[in-house]
Design an enzyme around this catalytic site. Structure first.
Site, PDB file in Angstrom:
ATOM      1  CG  HIS A  50      -8.306  -1.250  -2.717  1.00 23.22           C
ATOM      2  ND1 HIS A  50      -7.552   0.118  -2.957  1.00 23.22           N
ATOM      3  CD2 HIS A  50      -8.979  -1.070  -1.432  1.00 23.22           C
ATOM      4  CE1 HIS A  50      -7.759   0.773  -1.840  1.00 23.22           C
ATOM      5  NE2 HIS A  50      -8.498   0.050  -0.886  1.00 23.22           N
ATOM      6  CD  GLU A  52      -9.206  -0.711  -8.416  1.00 24.36           C
ATOM      7  OE1 GLU A  52      -9.214   0.393  -8.895  1.00 24.36           O
ATOM      8  OE2 GLU A  52      -8.911  -0.949  -7.408  1.00 24.36           O
ATOM      9  CB  CYS A  79      -4.811   3.246  -4.407  1.00 21.78           C
ATOM     10  SG  CYS A  79      -4.670   1.549  -3.810  1.00 21.78           S
TER      11      CYS A  79
END
Length: 223
Positions: A50, A52, A79
């Site tokens: 991901h 991030e 998330c």
């Protein structure tokens, strides 16, 4: 956030989920951009890559374990996994566009086999609270712009085989004898393609006489 949206669009152009993130550092004169990137879950082949998480890892490698003077901007709410990384890195603040609820709602209505838009319906605020680390959160920032990313570059994805066969059936305009050039934009849609590889492979020409198996072998060896 506008930079994060631009990164998301670049990710969509190369065949990834159009999600972008930016990390800035707070200084006496404002904010300085330290890192920006787009999602690479599909092109990397890793479901946990991901954007991030990757930007947090990158910044931590240069500025240390804890990042209290930094702000994470993401087009999509982090998330639970990425929110956990925010807790462990002690990020100073988080700003996001669309929520996990927005992602789930779109996935239910418009999700496809290639772009499911699955969501982890655990708010990042809850992860921060349970992580015993206070992180200021601003949600819904430029939400409408970020919502447009769901359908950015909407296109049917292609597999290795039908991607090559499409090229075989449709030679590039102006090519002689059926010569085929791999276009940079199409290489980005090819699983595993990277900007550096694309820039180099842009000059490579394949001939129609090659078998599909040979073409696949060549492209895989060039990654």
């Amino acid at each position: 956030m506008e930079l994060a949206v631009s990164e998301a669009k670049r990710a969509g152009d190369r065949g990834d989920y159009p999600i972008g993130a930016v990390i800035t550092r707070l200084t006496g004169r404002g904010e300085v951009v330290i890192a920006s990137a787009g999602n690479r879950v599909k092109t990397s082949g890793s479901s946990i890559k991901h954007v991030e998480l990757e930007t947090l890892k990158y910044v931590s490698s240069g500025y240390g374990r804890y990042l209290p003077d930094f702000v994470l901007y993401s087009t999509h709410e982090p998330c639970a996994m990425c929110a956990g990384a925010c807790v462990w890195s002690r990020i100073g603040a988080v700003v996001y566009g669309v929520s996990q609820e927005d992602i789930a709602a779109f996935g239910r209505k418009r999700g496809t086999e290639d772009y499911k838009w699955r969501a982890c319906l655990i708010p990042c605020r809850l992860v921060f609270e349970k992580g015993n680390h206070h992180i200021p959160v601003t949600g819904g920032f430029l939400r409408k712009e970020c919502q447009k990313l769901f359908t950015y570059g909407d296109r049917a994805s292609v597999t290795d085989a039908n991607w090559i066969s499409q090229l075989l059936l449709h030679p590039m305009p102006g090519s002689s004898g059926g010569n085929l050039r791999i276009e940079r934009s199409m290489w980005h849609c090819f699983p595993g393609g990277t900007a550096g590889t694309a820039a180099w492979i842009d000059t490579v020409w394949f001939y129609r006489s090659y078998s599909l198996h040979t073409l696949l072998s060549i492209t895989h060896s060039l990654r």
